[in-house]
Write a protein that holds these residues in place. Structure first.
Motif, mmCIF file in Angstrom:
data_model
loop_
_atom_site.group_PDB
_atom_site.id
_atom_site.type_symbol
_atom_site.label_atom_id
_atom_site.label_comp_id
_atom_site.label_asym_id
_atom_site.label_seq_id
_atom_site.Cartn_x
_atom_site.Cartn_y
_atom_site.Cartn_z
ATOM 1 N N SER A 164 0.838 -1.160 -0.063
ATOM 2 C CA SER A 164 0.031 -0.081 -0.018
ATOM 3 C C SER A 164 0.940 1.327 0.043
ATOM 4 O O SER A 164 0.390 2.588 -0.330
ATOM 5 N N SER A 168 -3.470 8.986 0.946
ATOM 6 C CA SER A 168 -4.722 7.833 0.857
ATOM 7 C C SER A 168 -5.873 8.405 0.128
ATOM 8 O O SER A 168 -6.563 7.702 -0.314
ATOM 9 N N ARG A 183 -4.643 8.351 -3.375
ATOM 10 C CA ARG A 183 -3.889 6.944 -4.021
ATOM 11 C C ARG A 183 -4.411 6.129 -5.126
ATOM 12 O O ARG A 183 -3.860 5.463 -5.940
#
Length: 477
Positions: free
Chosen positions: A122, A192, A195
Motif C-alpha cells: 500500500s 490515501s 492514491r
C-alpha cells in the motif's frame, strides 16, 4: 529518511538478525530444496510433455516462419509492432538495443532511485503500478506473438493495428501518465485520499489491454487452420513416412519395390533404361548424402526432374531423408529393419471400414502417385474423400454405393473396363497397373463401397453388423 526512521530500521534489522537464520546451512538448504523442485518439474516436463518436433532446416522452404523461444516472444512482437511506428520504426536499433538497455538500466539503478523505507504494497503504489503494467504487457505480447498469421493482407493490417494499440500504445500511455504523476504530483502515491487515481489509471489501462488481446485472439481463432507438418520422430515413423512419400513420388518410374530397369507407361520416359534402385549397385555405392543430391536435384539428362524444394520440386529436406531411410531399411541388407505396423487396422467380421482409418492410408500408398493433379488419370483424383467420390470422366460409375459393378471395384480385382463404343479397347485399365493389391486391401474397398462409403470411424461403427453365428450341427443318434 530522517535519523529516527533510520534508527528504527536498524533496530528492527538487528532484531531480525539475532532471531534469524544462518546462511549455512539454513538458507542454502532452502535454496537446494527449491532448486531440486524446479529440476524435478523440468525433468517431468521434458519426459512427459517434451517439445514439438520440427522438420530439418531447409533454406528452400520460404513458407517457414521462424520464432524465438517463448521467453523472447514478447521482444519479438515488440520489435514487430515498433516497426509500424512512422519514421523511428525504421531505426531498429532503438528497439533492439536502446529500449532493453533502458529497462535493464532502470532495474539496476532501482535501489538508488527508490529509497523508500516502506515495504508494504500500500506504500509502494508507483512500483506496483509501473511494474504491473510492464509485466502484463510482457504476458500479452507473448500471447500475441503466439497467434497464427492472418490469412490475407487486409486481416494482417487490421490485426497489426489492434496489436499495436493493445500491446504498445495503451501500456505506453499508462506508463507515461504514471511517470508524469510521480514526477510532478508525487504526493498522489502517498496520500490515501488520492492514491486511488494512479491505481485506477493502471486498472483501466490493464483492462483495455486485456480486452484488446481477447479481441485479437478471437479473430485469430477464426483463421483457417494451417496444414500441420508431420514430423517422424522415431525410426519406424520415418520408414513409414518414407514409404508413403516413395509411393507418391517414385513408384511410377521405379515400381513399388524399386526393381524397375525399363520404365513403362510414363509419358516422355517410355522405354528408358535405369538402374534398379533396390540393387546393391545403388545402395552400396551411393552414400545417403549422394542419394539426397540425386533426389533433390534429379538427373535432367536422364529425364529425372528435381524433387527438392530448392530446385523447384515438392519435397523438403526431411521428406527426402525419410525416403532414403525407407530405401535403406527395406532393400539394403546391411540394415536390420524394425517391425513395421500394418498399413491399416485389420477388419473383424461384420466391421465396416471408414475413409479416415482405412481407405485414406491405402489410397496414399497405392493410388495417389497417379491419381493426382497433373497426371494422366482420366481426371480421376484421389487425394481427398471428396475427390474420390466426385471426380473422373466416369464419375457416375466409378463408385456406386452398394454396387459391386462400380468401376473401382472391378479394376482393383483385375477386370478392366472396356469402352462401350468400342468393346475391343480398354476405357480404364487394371489398377494398380504395375502390381496387384493384397486380398485384404481389396476386401476393405469392397466393404467400404458396399456399405455406402462412410467417412469417419464413427459413421462406420454405426454400420457394424454383428455376424450371425453358424448353427451347431445336431449330432446323429
Amino acid at each position: 529518511m530522517n535519523e529516527e526512521t533510520k534508527k528504527k530500521i536498524n533496530e528492527r534489522y538487528q532484531q531480525e538478525l539475532n532471531r534469524g537464520e544462518f546462511f549455512w546451512p539454513d538458507s542454502i538448504f532452502k535454496d537446494l530444496i527449491v532448486s531440486l523442485g524446479i529440476f524435478v518439474v523440468l525433468l517431468l516436463l521434458a519426459t512427459f510433455v517434451g517439445i514439438a518436433a520440427e522438420p530439418k532446416a531447409d533454406p528452400a522452404d520460404t513458407s517457414y516462419l521462424p520464432r524465438p523461444e517463448w521467453y523472447f516472444l514478447f521482444l519479438f512482437k515488440f520489435l514487430a509492432l515498433y516497426g509500424q511506428i512512422p519514421v523511428i520504426g525504421k531505426i531498429e536499433w532503438l528497439a533492439t538495443v536502446l529500449v532493453p538497455a533502458i529497462g535493464i538500466g532502470l532495474l539496476t539503478l532501482l535501489p538508488l532511485l527508490d529509497k523508500s523505507p516502506y515495504r508494504h504494497y500500500s506504500r509502494r503504489i508507483f512500483a506496483l503500478t509501473t511494474m504491473g503494467t510492464v509485466i502484463l504487457d510482457i504476458v500479452l505480447l507473448t500471447v500475441m506473438a503466439s497467434l497464427p498469421v492472418p490469412p490475407d493482407a487486409e486481416e494482417l493490417a487490421a490485426s497489426t493495428t489492434l496489436q499495436a494499440i493493445g500491446g504498445l500504445w495503451i501500456p505506453a500511455a499508462v506508463l507515461t501518465l504514471l511517470v508524469l504523476i510521480y514526477a510532478f504530483r508525487r504526493g498522489m502515491f502517498w496520500e490515501s485520499t488520492r492514491r486511488s487515481i494512479p491505481l485506477w489509471i493502471t486498472v483501466a489501462g490493464s483492462l483495455a489491454m486485456v480486452a484488446m488481446t481477447v479481441v485479437i485472439s478471437a479473430r485469430a481463432a477464426a483463421y483457417p487452420k494451417p496444414e500441420e507438418v508431420e514430423v517422424a520422430s522415431t525410426l519406424v515413423d520415418q520408414i513409414v513416412a518414407g514409404q508413403d512419400l516413395y509411393s507418391v513420388q517414385c513408384v511410377e518410374c521405379h515400381g513399388d519395390d524399386g526393381s524397375v530397369a525399363v520404365i513403362e507407361g510414363v509419358e516422355g520416359l517410355e522405354g528408358e533404361e535405369i538402374t534398379p534402385i533396390n540393387s546393391t549397385d545403388v545402395l552400396y555405392t551411393l552414400t545417403d548424402s549422394a542419394m539426397y543430391e540425386v533426389i533433390a536435384y534429379g538427373r535432367p539428362n536422364a529425364g529425372m526432374t528435381p524433387f527438392g524444394k530448392a530446385y523447384g520440386g515438392e519435397l523438403s529436406r526431411s521428406e527426402i531423408d525419410y525416403i532414403i531411410t525407407f530405401m535403406r531399411y527395406t532393400w539394403d541388407d546391411r540394415f536390420e529393419a524394425p517391425e513395421i505396423p500394418e498399413l491399416f487396422p485389420p477388419l473383424a467380421a461384420g466391421e465396416v471400414p471408414s475413409y479416415d482409418v482405412h481407405i485414406a492410408p491405402i489410397v496414399k500408398r497405392y493410388c495417389v502417385s497417379c491419381h493426382r493433379a497433373g497426371k494422366d488419370n482420366n481426371n480421376y483424383l484421389m487425394t481427398t474423400y471428396e475427390e474420390i467420390l466426385t471426380t473422373g470422366d466416369q464419375v457416375d460409375n466409378n463408385i456406386i454405393a452398394g454396387d459391386m459393378n462400380s468401376y473401382l471395384l472391378q479394376v482393383i480385382q483385375g477386370t478392366p473396363i472396356m469402352d462401350p463404343a468400342n468393346p475391343t479397347e480398354e476405357l480404364i485399365g487394371v489398377m494398380p497397373p504395375k502390381s496387384v493389391l493384397k486380398p485384404n486391401v481389396v476386401d476393405v474397398f469392397i466393404r467400404w463401397i458396399m456399405n455406402g462409403m462412410p467417412r469417419t470411424a464413427e459413421e462406420a461403427a454405426a454400420l457394424f453388423v454383428e455376424p450371425t453365428p453358424e448353427p451347431e450341427a445336431t449330432p446323429t443318434p
